[in-house]
Design a protein around this motif. Structure first.
Motif, mmCIF file in Angstrom:
data_model
loop_
_atom_site.group_PDB
_atom_site.id
_atom_site.type_symbol
_atom_site.label_atom_id
_atom_site.label_comp_id
_atom_site.label_asym_id
_atom_site.label_seq_id
_atom_site.Cartn_x
_atom_site.Cartn_y
_atom_site.Cartn_z
ATOM 1 N N ALA A 208 0.839 -1.210 0.000
ATOM 2 C CA ALA A 208 0.000 0.000 0.000
ATOM 3 C C ALA A 208 0.870 1.255 0.000
ATOM 4 C CB ALA A 208 -0.937 0.008 1.205
ATOM 5 N N SER A 209 1.954 1.234 0.746
ATOM 6 C CA SER A 209 2.865 2.386 0.776
ATOM 7 C C SER A 209 3.519 2.589 -0.580
ATOM 8 C CB SER A 209 3.929 2.185 1.854
ATOM 9 O OG SER A 209 3.332 2.231 3.125
ATOM 10 N N GLU B 293 2.333 1.700 -3.485
ATOM 11 C CA GLU B 293 1.313 2.183 -4.425
ATOM 12 C C GLU B 293 1.001 3.662 -4.220
ATOM 13 O OE1 GLU B 293 -1.922 -0.535 -3.827
ATOM 14 O OE2 GLU B 293 -0.853 -2.175 -4.816
ATOM 15 N N ARG B 294 0.959 4.104 -2.956
ATOM 16 C CA ARG B 294 0.642 5.510 -2.662
ATOM 17 C C ARG B 294 1.863 6.415 -2.723
ATOM 18 N NH1 ARG B 294 -3.185 5.627 2.564
ATOM 19 N NH2 ARG B 294 -2.916 7.869 2.268
ATOM 20 N N HIS C 170 4.194 6.751 -0.339
ATOM 21 C CA HIS C 170 4.493 7.344 0.966
ATOM 22 C C HIS C 170 4.624 6.253 2.019
ATOM 23 C CE1 HIS C 170 3.872 11.407 -0.450
ATOM 24 N NE2 HIS C 170 2.836 10.942 -1.121
ATOM 25 N N ALA D 114 1.620 3.838 4.701
ATOM 26 C CA ALA D 114 0.334 4.268 4.149
ATOM 27 C C ALA D 114 -0.733 3.175 4.178
ATOM 28 C CB ALA D 114 0.520 4.763 2.715
ATOM 29 N N GLU E 33 0.973 11.169 3.378
ATOM 30 C CA GLU E 33 1.362 12.092 2.314
ATOM 31 C C GLU E 33 2.231 13.242 2.821
ATOM 32 O OE1 GLU E 33 -1.725 9.514 1.122
ATOM 33 O OE2 GLU E 33 -1.775 10.909 2.795
#
Length: 180
Positions: free
Chosen positions: A35-36, A38-39, A41, A44, A67
């Motif tokens: 998830a981090s 993909e985002r 950051h 995340a 973010e």
């Protein structure tokens, strides 16, 4: 692009380090979660309590969103990971072959504290640095260069066996040492 890990056939870090000289504490995880990545950051993932623990332990004056990870410099905080790729399965099967290089970057940055986010990261660092595999939560008897070392319970929701209040107790203990 967030989550991209190869360029011209060369492995790239999942996320850039938030690391530099003069930091009070650098948090070191095992690897970036999907998830981090993909985002784009740190920390995340929905179940990760890193930002909440950071704030409730009083290491930041307000609750930050993933973010806002680059703003951690303003609070004397950095972030990196032992494994520069993405963890596909909660710390299992990770390639720690580049961790010695990460340790060298930490020594060069010379933060006052290095805080490993989880026993897996702490144990692997101790093994790589030849301090043995006996690592417990809390302040460690060894250093990383001139940086003192602390091992925290993992902030990930995947490690829910420890109640949140107990995790916060450890994070608050670190915050008290960082404040000195």
């Amino acid at each position: 692009m967030p989550g991209e890990h190869r360029r011209d056939g060369v492995n790239e870090p999942a996320l850039a380090d938030i690391l530099g000289p003069g930091l009070s504490v650098v948090f070191v995880g095992t690897a970036v979660g999907t998830a981090s990545a993909e985002r784009g950051h740190y920390y995340a993932g929905r179940g990760n309590r890193f930002w909440q623990l950071l704030h409730e332990a009083k290491l930041t004056p307000r609750l930050l969103a993933p973010e806002e990870d680059a703003s951690l410099f303003d609070f004397g905080i950095g972030i990196t990971d032992l494994v520069k790729g993405v963890a596909q399965s909660h710390d299992r099967g990770l390639d720690f072959s580049g961790a010695a290089g990460v340790a060298a970057h930490l020594v060069a940055a010379c933060p006052r504290w290095v805080a490993f986010n989880g026993l897996t990261a702490g144990r692997e660092a101790a093994r790589i640095l030849r301090y043995g595999g006996s690592v417990a939560l809390g302040e460690q008897p060894w250093t990383l260069g001139t940086s003192r070392v602390f091992v925290l319970p993992n902030s990930s929701g995947a490690y829910a066996s420890m109640p949140y209040a107990e995790k916060l107790r450890w994070w608050t203990a670190l915050a008290a040492l960082v404040a000195v």
